[in-house]
Design a protein around this motif. Sequence first.
Motif, PDB file in Angstrom:
ATOM      1  N   ASP A  84       0.829  -1.209   0.000  1.00 55.66           N
ATOM      2  CA  ASP A  84       0.000   0.000   0.000  1.00 55.66           C
ATOM      3  C   ASP A  84       0.859   1.252   0.000  1.00 55.66           C
ATOM      4  OD1 ASP A  84      -2.310  -1.494  -0.004  1.00 55.66           O
ATOM      5  OD2 ASP A  84      -2.608  -1.378   2.176  1.00 55.66           O
ATOM      6  N   CYS A 134       2.326   1.841  -3.450  1.00 53.42           N
ATOM      7  CA  CYS A 134       1.279   2.251  -4.393  1.00 53.42           C
ATOM      8  C   CYS A 134       0.533   3.508  -3.955  1.00 53.42           C
ATOM      9  CB  CYS A 134       0.280   1.105  -4.588  1.00 53.42           C
ATOM     10  SG  CYS A 134       0.999  -0.373  -5.314  1.00 53.42           S
ATOM     11  N   ARG A 164      -1.133   4.043  -1.310  1.00 57.38           N
ATOM     12  CA  ARG A 164      -2.412   3.773  -0.657  1.00 57.38           C
ATOM     13  C   ARG A 164      -2.211   3.706   0.862  1.00 57.38           C
ATOM     14  NH1 ARG A 164      -2.585  -0.457  -4.644  1.00 57.38           N
ATOM     15  NH2 ARG A 164      -2.213  -1.927  -2.930  1.00 57.38           N
ATOM     16  N   GLU A 165      -1.392   4.636   1.386  1.00 53.55           N
ATOM     17  CA  GLU A 165      -1.031   4.589   2.790  1.00 53.55           C
ATOM     18  C   GLU A 165      -2.247   4.845   3.681  1.00 53.55           C
ATOM     19  OE1 GLU A 165      -0.034   6.994   0.729  1.00 53.55           O
ATOM     20  OE2 GLU A 165       2.135   7.263   0.728  1.00 53.55           O
ATOM     21  N   ARG A 171      -0.531   9.367   6.336  1.00 50.52           N
ATOM     22  CA  ARG A 171      -0.593  10.565   5.491  1.00 50.52           C
ATOM     23  C   ARG A 171      -0.683  11.832   6.333  1.00 50.52           C
ATOM     24  NH1 ARG A 171      -4.013   7.397   2.171  1.00 50.52           N
ATOM     25  NH2 ARG A 171      -5.878   8.433   2.995  1.00 50.52           N
TER      26      ARG A 171
END
Length: 392
Positions: free
Chosen positions: A60, A63, A65-66, A71
């Motif tokens: 993740d 990509c 998609r943290e 974030r």
Amino acid sequence: MELDLESQCWLFFSLLKGVGPRKISRLLSEFSTLTEVVNADRSRLRQLGLSSEQISAVDDFVCAREPELYRQHRDRIQTWLQHPSNTLLHQNHPDYPAQLLQIYDAPLVLFAVGDCTRLMLPQLAMVGSRRASPAGLDAAYHFARELSRGGITITSGFAYGIDTRAHQGALLGSGGTIAVLGTGADVCYPAQNRKLFDTLPENGVIVSEFPLGTAPQARQFPKRNRLISGLAAGVLVVEASLKSGSLITARTALEQNREVFALPGSIQNPMAKGCHQLIKQGAKLVDDVYDILDNWQSLFSFQIQLCQSRPSVRIESDHSAAPKLESMPAKSQGDLTEREQALLNVMGYDIEIPDQLIARASAPAHEVMQDLVMLELKDYIESVSGGYRKRM
């Protein structure tokens, strides 16, 4: 300043549940950087100890998609790094303090405010009670100031009492001071230390392993203590009761193969009993700054070697020999009358009540009281709650 990819990787792993220094060390035994780790074959990561959930989290991260928590934390750090005095250090960063890498459970990342290269300079930790006596507070300030003037950086925990006075004294010398927080590096605790918090980075560093915005919680301060001792070559306990958290720092110092020093106090002072216990157990008794300065080379030799191994830090030539105290005019006692000098000679550094001094001086009460007023005006003693005390 933007977070580079390697720093983002360290930040990510520092927040990843179940990943600590030992697992990171295992990964870096196979890969040079964490950037290489996140791009490695997943089966190899599984062999090196990452769980399926952790590998899924790595996917993740790669990509973008943290998790929202990561974030938010990353964005807050990006904003924080816009200030030129703020730095995020990770274990592969050239300014990460090398001496911390020698301890168990060294933090994966550190948040530093100030000149972070100071973190690798020769340091002595000073710790003690939050509810220190006036004599203990004076001793902390005096020792920190003189040791800092000798070129030694003073490290402490920014708490009330001994810590605060140690930081304040150290700021007056060239060594400066390092404050290790039990909160985020952007959180001032205690709040009453705001002025010190704002000015300390001018001649020192504020450092924390906790994420930005972390509020004070009791469980964080014992964890902080291992960094106070880990950064330093030794720990000086100024004043501590038998149940003081300072004794935890002293024990951690011994586990990290650091020296432990203790300042003796009055046998009637319960805040000195912890120091006396340490001395009984083998801590080095200290009653003068030269007890430390005279052993400077042996005490700090390992830190100097570690500093010189890092390209970002240079120990100047005047640090290669025992430091010299900055010249200070000695207080002359030529301004005292014979009677004032006699009274001063019978005073100790503990609080003295007038009746004790009258009996000890074998002089009329009115003369002793007159002499006490003059000694206070000439700055040899101070009036405190309960009596008078000689200044150091």
